[in-house]
Scaffold this motif. Sequence first.
Motif, PDB file in Angstrom:
ATOM      1  N   VAL A 179      28.477 -12.618  22.288  1.00 51.72           N
ATOM      2  CA  VAL A 179      28.060 -11.406  21.596  1.00 51.72           C
ATOM      3  C   VAL A 179      29.249 -10.671  20.989  1.00 51.72           C
ATOM      4  N   ALA A 180      29.028 -10.154  19.782  1.00 48.21           N
ATOM      5  CA  ALA A 180      29.892  -9.140  19.168  1.00 48.21           C
ATOM      6  C   ALA A 180      28.960  -8.015  18.744  1.00 48.21           C
ATOM      7  N   CYS A 181      29.209  -6.804  19.238  1.00 56.41           N
ATOM      8  CA  CYS A 181      28.290  -5.711  18.952  1.00 56.41           C
ATOM      9  C   CYS A 181      29.055  -4.416  18.705  1.00 56.41           C
ATOM     10  N   LEU A 182      28.418  -3.521  17.968  1.00 55.03           N
ATOM     11  CA  LEU A 182      29.046  -2.247  17.630  1.00 55.03           C
ATOM     12  C   LEU A 182      27.981  -1.166  17.614  1.00 55.03           C
ATOM     13  N   GLY A 183      28.335  -0.012  18.153  1.00 57.10           N
ATOM     14  CA  GLY A 183      27.430   1.132  18.161  1.00 57.10           C
ATOM     15  C   GLY A 183      27.781   2.060  19.311  1.00 57.10           C
ATOM     16  N   ASP A 184      27.219   3.254  19.306  1.00 57.69           N
ATOM     17  CA  ASP A 184      27.465   4.211  20.382  1.00 57.69           C
ATOM     18  C   ASP A 184      26.909   3.685  21.703  1.00 57.69           C
TER      19      ASP A 184
ATOM     20  N   ILE B 234      27.882   1.435  23.516  1.00 59.79           N
ATOM     21  CA  ILE B 234      28.245   0.045  23.798  1.00 59.79           C
ATOM     22  C   ILE B 234      29.584  -0.035  24.522  1.00 59.79           C
ATOM     23  N   ASP B 235      30.394   1.005  24.384  1.00 61.22           N
ATOM     24  CA  ASP B 235      31.683   1.002  25.081  1.00 61.22           C
ATOM     25  C   ASP B 235      31.538   1.014  26.602  1.00 61.22           C
TER      26      ASP B 235
ATOM     27  N   TYR C 285      28.071   5.504  34.196  1.00 61.33           N
ATOM     28  CA  TYR C 285      28.974   5.873  33.101  1.00 61.33           C
ATOM     29  C   TYR C 285      28.170   6.292  31.867  1.00 61.33           C
ATOM     30  N   GLY C 286      27.087   5.556  31.580  1.00 59.46           N
ATOM     31  CA  GLY C 286      26.279   5.862  30.408  1.00 59.46           C
ATOM     32  C   GLY C 286      25.632   7.220  30.469  1.00 59.46           C
TER      33      GLY C 286
ATOM     34  N   LYS D 194      34.571   4.078   7.763  1.00 60.99           N
ATOM     35  CA  LYS D 194      35.212   3.438   8.915  1.00 60.99           C
ATOM     36  C   LYS D 194      34.410   3.724  10.184  1.00 60.99           C
ATOM     37  N   PRO D 195      34.068   2.685  10.962  1.00 59.67           N
ATOM     38  CA  PRO D 195      33.321   2.913  12.209  1.00 59.67           C
ATOM     39  C   PRO D 195      34.079   3.825  13.166  1.00 59.67           C
ATOM     40  N   LYS D 196      33.343   4.677  13.856  1.00 57.01           N
ATOM     41  CA  LYS D 196      33.942   5.615  14.799  1.00 57.01           C
ATOM     42  C   LYS D 196      34.190   4.976  16.168  1.00 57.01           C
ATOM     43  N   VAL D 197      33.669   3.775  16.375  1.00 58.97           N
ATOM     44  CA  VAL D 197      33.823   3.081  17.657  1.00 58.97           C
ATOM     45  C   VAL D 197      34.319   1.658  17.394  1.00 58.97           C
ATOM     46  N   SER D 198      34.786   1.029  18.457  1.00 60.13           N
ATOM     47  CA  SER D 198      35.274  -0.348  18.358  1.00 60.13           C
ATOM     48  C   SER D 198      34.122  -1.337  18.532  1.00 60.13           C
ATOM     49  N   TRP D 199      34.355  -2.558  18.066  1.00 64.56           N
ATOM     50  CA  TRP D 199      33.460  -3.649  18.402  1.00 64.56           C
ATOM     51  C   TRP D 199      33.635  -3.986  19.882  1.00 64.56           C
ATOM     52  N   CYS D 200      32.601  -4.512  20.465  1.00 64.34           N
ATOM     53  CA  CYS D 200      32.665  -5.081  21.809  1.00 64.34           C
ATOM     54  C   CYS D 200      32.381  -6.571  21.692  1.00 64.34           C
TER      55      CYS D 200
END
Length: 307
Positions: A133-138, A140-141, A162-163, A263-269
């Motif tokens: 998986v490669a995913c991006l979004g709030d 997901i971190d 944590y969530g 630019k995305p505000k979060v990193s990919w996971c």
Amino acid sequence: MKKCVIIYNPASGKLKKADLRQQFYDVLRKHGYDSEIIYTSSKKDATDIVYNLDYVDLVISAGGDGTLNEVVTGNLKRKKRLTLANLPMGTTNDVGNMYGYTRNFTKNLELLLDGVEKKIDVCFINDVAFVYVACLGDYIDMAYNTPRKLKKKYGKLAYIMYGLKQLGNKINSYDIRYKIDGKVYEGHYSFFFITNASRVAGLNDVYYDIKLDDNKFEVAFCHVKNKAEMMKMFILLNNMDAKDVPGIVYHQTDNLEIEFLQKPKVSWCIDGEEYKSNNNKFVFRVDKHTKMMLPRENIIKLFERKD
């Protein structure tokens, strides 16, 4: 006698008892392997270890999904690639559960050694490998920012804990332009999932019929405006094939290019670990030449080729 190396991540694994280590040695010897356990000590350590190994008959990744990613990455850098296996010992173990492993480490070792060698697809995002998986979004971190102490103490519950701390955060969304099979699309989405798996983030059967050797990956984009919509989407994913969930844009392909107009505000996971990038453009592709020893449990379900 054949040679096996176990790459063990003590930060995610549970191979602390001397008797368990001895059980592993005994099982491997019974199957004709002279074995060695090599401990990792830092991130990316497994990648370097595998890349620099002399030729061996089997390399077993003992740890979480992130450890498996590092082992696969090191193998992909080699001129003469090795046969790999996954011995899940992490917290979530999405890949291990998909393959059909149990919670018993010694039994899992038996299962893989009595299993089948198959070629699996490995995907790439901008030439960085990911197994499932490669995913991006709030939110997901949670996969990589949940404190390790919490994970060791509470297991999967740690991610929920944590969530819950982030529930006040707003959900960001992005305008993108993407290209698949020569066709260009545009859209506005908040979550992006590029996967080669039937299980993601602890959810089984996200897709009911995926194959790990079809030289393709699955693409799912969705837009939710608030947390209520996000929870509704999560419930639907728990009960339906992702490609049938209303609001999800689905593709299956072997090539994808995504351009974020902001630019995305979060990193990919990727495979549970953070992938930082300053790029706005991401190119996805597939490599289909990684050999993996797998339990026989889900072979028919997960593979096109029967050999």
